[in-house]
Design a protein around this motif. Structure first.
Motif, PDB file in Angstrom:
ATOM      1  N   ARG A 164      45.542  34.848   2.061  1.00  0.00           N
ATOM      2  CA  ARG A 164      44.877  34.538   3.342  1.00  0.00           C
ATOM      3  C   ARG A 164      45.459  33.269   3.939  1.00  0.00           C
ATOM      4  NH1 ARG A 164      39.046  33.570   3.994  1.00  0.00           N
ATOM      5  NH2 ARG A 164      39.205  32.386   2.074  1.00  0.00           N
ATOM      6  N   ASP A 165      45.503  33.199   5.255  1.00  0.00           N
ATOM      7  CA  ASP A 165      45.997  31.991   5.909  1.00  0.00           C
ATOM      8  C   ASP A 165      45.022  30.842   5.757  1.00  0.00           C
ATOM      9  OD1 ASP A 165      48.510  32.507   7.231  1.00  0.00           O
ATOM     10  OD2 ASP A 165      47.425  34.084   8.300  1.00  0.00           O
ATOM     11  N   LYS A 166      45.575  29.660   5.546  1.00  0.00           N
ATOM     12  CA  LYS A 166      44.760  28.446   5.667  1.00  0.00           C
ATOM     13  C   LYS A 166      44.518  28.276   7.165  1.00  0.00           C
ATOM     14  CE  LYS A 166      45.968  24.014   4.818  1.00  0.00           C
ATOM     15  NZ  LYS A 166      46.857  22.996   4.239  1.00  0.00           N
ATOM     16  N   ASP A 167      43.254  28.039   7.556  1.00  0.00           N
ATOM     17  CA  ASP A 167      42.971  27.934   8.996  1.00  0.00           C
ATOM     18  C   ASP A 167      43.535  26.634   9.546  1.00  0.00           C
ATOM     19  OD1 ASP A 167      41.613  30.306   9.035  1.00  0.00           O
ATOM     20  OD2 ASP A 167      39.719  29.366   8.427  1.00  0.00           O
ATOM     21  N   ILE A 168      44.127  26.718  10.735  1.00  0.00           N
ATOM     22  CA  ILE A 168      44.630  25.501  11.377  1.00  0.00           C
ATOM     23  C   ILE A 168      43.468  24.685  11.951  1.00  0.00           C
ATOM     24  CG2 ILE A 168      45.249  26.796  13.487  1.00  0.00           C
ATOM     25  CD1 ILE A 168      47.581  24.159  12.656  1.00  0.00           C
ATOM     26  N   GLY A 169      42.408  25.408  12.370  1.00  0.00           N
ATOM     27  CA  GLY A 169      41.177  24.715  12.764  1.00  0.00           C
ATOM     28  C   GLY A 169      41.333  23.765  13.940  1.00  0.00           C
ATOM     29  N   ILE A 170      42.061  24.187  14.983  1.00  0.00           N
ATOM     30  CA  ILE A 170      42.144  23.379  16.205  1.00  0.00           C
ATOM     31  C   ILE A 170      41.599  24.207  17.360  1.00  0.00           C
ATOM     32  CG2 ILE A 170      44.050  21.866  15.474  1.00  0.00           C
ATOM     33  CD1 ILE A 170      46.002  23.659  17.011  1.00  0.00           C
ATOM     34  N   PRO A 171      41.111  23.549  18.422  1.00  0.00           N
ATOM     35  CA  PRO A 171      40.567  24.317  19.544  1.00  0.00           C
ATOM     36  C   PRO A 171      41.590  25.312  20.075  1.00  0.00           C
ATOM     37  CG  PRO A 171      40.159  21.948  19.828  1.00  0.00           C
ATOM     38  CD  PRO A 171      41.041  22.091  18.624  1.00  0.00           C
ATOM     39  N   GLY A 172      41.138  26.519  20.384  1.00  0.00           N
ATOM     40  CA  GLY A 172      42.032  27.530  20.962  1.00  0.00           C
ATOM     41  C   GLY A 172      42.730  28.393  19.927  1.00  0.00           C
ATOM     42  N   ASP A 173      42.419  28.179  18.635  1.00  0.00           N
ATOM     43  CA  ASP A 173      43.156  28.949  17.618  1.00  0.00           C
ATOM     44  C   ASP A 173      42.774  30.434  17.599  1.00  0.00           C
ATOM     45  OD1 ASP A 173      40.706  28.618  16.442  1.00  0.00           O
ATOM     46  OD2 ASP A 173      41.431  27.584  14.650  1.00  0.00           O
ATOM     47  N   HIS A 174      41.741  30.785  18.397  1.00  0.00           N
ATOM     48  CA  HIS A 174      41.341  32.197  18.491  1.00  0.00           C
ATOM     49  C   HIS A 174      42.116  32.925  19.593  1.00  0.00           C
ATOM     50  CE1 HIS A 174      39.314  29.979  21.617  1.00  0.00           C
ATOM     51  NE2 HIS A 174      39.309  31.116  22.289  1.00  0.00           N
ATOM     52  N   LEU A 175      42.920  32.184  20.385  1.00  0.00           N
ATOM     53  CA  LEU A 175      43.591  32.815  21.537  1.00  0.00           C
ATOM     54  C   LEU A 175      44.530  33.931  21.088  1.00  0.00           C
ATOM     55  CD1 LEU A 175      44.453  29.671  23.698  1.00  0.00           C
ATOM     56  CD2 LEU A 175      42.936  31.556  24.363  1.00  0.00           C
ATOM     57  N   LYS A 176      44.778  34.852  21.996  1.00  0.00           N
ATOM     58  CA  LYS A 176      45.691  35.957  21.703  1.00  0.00           C
ATOM     59  C   LYS A 176      47.104  35.421  21.503  1.00  0.00           C
ATOM     60  CE  LYS A 176      46.108  40.615  23.197  1.00  0.00           C
ATOM     61  NZ  LYS A 176      47.322  40.861  23.957  1.00  0.00           N
ATOM     62  N   ASN A 177      47.846  36.051  20.636  1.00  0.00           N
ATOM     63  CA  ASN A 177      49.235  35.681  20.290  1.00  0.00           C
ATOM     64  C   ASN A 177      49.333  34.383  19.498  1.00  0.00           C
ATOM     65  OD1 ASN A 177      51.244  37.561  20.585  1.00  0.00           O
ATOM     66  ND2 ASN A 177      52.420  36.313  22.025  1.00  0.00           N
ATOM     67  N   VAL A 178      48.220  33.998  18.862  1.00  0.00           N
ATOM     68  CA  VAL A 178      48.240  32.898  17.884  1.00  0.00           C
ATOM     69  C   VAL A 178      47.997  33.560  16.525  1.00  0.00           C
ATOM     70  CG1 VAL A 178      47.098  30.786  17.099  1.00  0.00           C
ATOM     71  CG2 VAL A 178      47.293  31.271  19.553  1.00  0.00           C
ATOM     72  N   PHE A 179      48.936  33.401  15.621  1.00  0.00           N
ATOM     73  CA  PHE A 179      48.830  34.083  14.326  1.00  0.00           C
ATOM     74  C   PHE A 179      49.049  33.098  13.190  1.00  0.00           C
ATOM     75  CE2 PHE A 179      50.833  37.200  17.263  1.00  0.00           C
ATOM     76  CZ  PHE A 179      49.770  38.095  17.365  1.00  0.00           C
ATOM     77  N   GLY A 180      48.451  33.403  12.062  1.00  0.00           N
ATOM     78  CA  GLY A 180      48.811  32.708  10.833  1.00  0.00           C
ATOM     79  C   GLY A 180      49.999  33.425  10.218  1.00  0.00           C
ATOM     80  N   SER A 181      50.710  32.731   9.328  1.00  0.00           N
ATOM     81  CA  SER A 181      51.916  33.354   8.770  1.00  0.00           C
ATOM     82  C   SER A 181      51.587  34.547   7.878  1.00  0.00           C
ATOM     83  CB  SER A 181      52.754  32.327   8.018  1.00  0.00           C
ATOM     84  OG  SER A 181      51.974  31.640   7.078  1.00  0.00           O
ATOM     85  N   ALA A 182      50.412  34.569   7.228  1.00  0.00           N
ATOM     86  CA  ALA A 182      50.084  35.733   6.390  1.00  0.00           C
ATOM     87  C   ALA A 182      50.093  36.984   7.261  1.00  0.00           C
ATOM     88  CB  ALA A 182      48.731  35.565   5.719  1.00  0.00           C
TER      89      ALA A 182
END
Ligand code: NAP
Length: 436
Positions: free
Chosen positions: A102-120
């Protein structure tokens, strides 16, 4: 007879099985569980598709897998199809080798936006992991931002940069190859919150970035300290910094002729992501290093970003009934011991660090521990007991022979220049295994 259940069929799982074979020989039966119908975990789904020589290690795992006392028990979700408590009733020891998927969450505002992905998710997409095959990243924008200065950031940057010819011999899945070949990305910015002396990228992998046909990486020479300071570094990182120095020396005129810019942005800590639905920009704070840590300077700037991939590390997925260390993102354990008879190994034990080979001593260590904790067999039922439970629950267990059929089908449908075309759907895998 000892019965061992290993949960997870990646490197840590197979090295543990190999160690158990060496320790107990004919006096052990080992079942290796995987939630998917296909084995090898990180090797299949994490290692980059253009790093086939690393994937060659599966030949060693296959030797272990083909021994009579080892079974692959695929398509069984531990924690769902069978509980940890049930496995503990059936086996002398249960070893969790589930990695850190599982990705470690970056936890910054806007991290839910489309086309933002974790490397996993992103790596899972181009490696054909069934959970991420439908990720559908939009590569039609101008700039991609890759967060993190580790080897995964390098993998992702390289995959976004390569031409079709440069993917020859790889097993990148067709859906990803076609999307990448239609990519409009012209600029990739790799963001590191610390400096050139604090990168986690290893020399061989960083060096590869200097040999791509569409790009020549750019490092701002002002980010590099005086060369004499490199002497204080460990040899590995010193070599990596030497690559950064050679990137900094590439003349502007050479880069200007190339269609893709790859740029390292050091001392740059991501603070927020902006966009209407889909990400459009990232806000970054300049940092300076104090006692090895990144400290904000109060200077902020924005980078346009149409795609953001955060490669900042991974965590283990919790399993019901197993104590979990939320802060560390792995099972709560003491050198691998979780509870009596329950162990963890590899990334599930120590977190996502080290090379694939690091898991070998880990596997041998955990088997020594089990031998110490349980000098005698516990007279459990092992695989006979599990088979009865699987039959009662109508579990569709995929064996190693079944996997070999899937593998053969993947080889047969491969592109001319590829070793295999992976199935990316669990149902398709099961059909290829010959099950109805
Ligand atoms: P990694 O090596 O730990 O690198 C993670 C990077 O993310 C670091 O630069 C870290 O910066 C940064 N980071 C962490 N939290 C952050 C945050 N909140 N904001 C900004 N940056 C942040 O992890 P990885 O790249 O995921 O690799 C995992 C393991 O797999 C490593 O051992 C790696 O070598 C291995 N691997 C090997 C290969 C290969 O050999 N070919 C390929 C892929 C992965 P700080 O240092 O400042 O924390």
């Amino acid at each position: 007879m000892r019965h061992i259940a290993i949960v997870g069929s990646g490197p840590a799982g197979y090295y543990t099985a190999e160690a158990a074979q060496k320790q107990w020989g004919d006096d052990v039966r080992i079942d290796i569980f995987d939630m998917l119908p296909v084995p090898y975990g990180l090797i299949r789904f994490g290692v980059a598709p253009d790093h086939q020589s690393i994937k060659g290690v599966t030949r060693r795992y296959e030797q272990t897998a083909l021994a009579d006392n080892v079974r692959f028990v695929g398509n069984v979700k531990v924690g769902q199809d069978v509980s940890i408590a049930e496995l503990q009733d059936l086996y002398d020891a249960v070893v969790l080798a589930t990695g850190a998927p599982r990705d470690k969450d970056i936890g910054i505002p806007g991290d839910h936006l489309k086309n933002v992905f974790g490397s996993a998710a992103f790596v899972g997409w181009y490696n054909g992991h069934p959970e991420f095959a439908a990720l559908d990243p939009d590569l039609s924008g101008h700039t991609a931002v890759v967060i993190g200065m580790g080897n995964v950031a390098l993998d992702v940057t390289r995959i976004l940069s390569k031409t079709r010819e440069e993917f020859a011999g790889s097993d990148i899945v067709a859906h990803a190859l076609e999307r990448l070949m239609a990519s409009k990305i012209k600029r990739i910015v790799i963001l590191g919150r610390r400096g050139t002396h604090q990168i986690m990228m290893t020399p061989k992998e960083l060096g590869e970035l200097g040999h791509l046909s569409r790009t020549a990486p750019w490092v701002d020479p002002r980010d590099l300290p005086e060369e004499v300071e490199d002497a204080l570094l460990e040899p590995g990182i010193r070599k990596s910094v030497t690559h950064l120095r050679s990137f900094a020396a590439i003349p502007e005129s050479h880069r200007a002729d190339l269609p893709l810019e790859v740029e390292f942005d050091f001392f740059a800590s991501p603070q927020g992501l902006m966009g209407e639905g889909q990400v459009q920009a990232i806000s970054v704070e300049r940092t300076r290093i104090e006692a090895g840590r990144a400290v904000g300077t109060g200077e902020f700037y924005e980078i346009p970003a149409n795609l953001v991939i955060s490669c900042i590390g991974y965590q283990t997925s919790p399993i019901e009934g197993v104590p979990f260390d939320d802060g560390a993102g792995r099972f709560a354990n003491d050198e691998g011991r979780i509870l009596p008879g329950l162990y963890c190994v590899g990334w599930a034990r120590r977190g996502p660090s080290g090379t694939i080979g690091t898991n070998r001593p880990d596997g041998f260590g955990i088997v020594e521990m089990i031998a110490e904790d349980f000098p005698q067999s516990q007279r459990k039922t092992g695989r006979v007991g599990f088979d009865a439970l699987a039959a009662a629950r109508k579990l569709d267990v995929v064996s190693f022979d079944d996997w070999k059929k899937i593998e053969e089908a993947e080889t047969l449908r491969a592109r001319d220049d590829a070793p295999r075309e992976k199935f990316v759907d669990v149902e398709e895998m099961i059909r290829a295994s010959g099950h109805d």
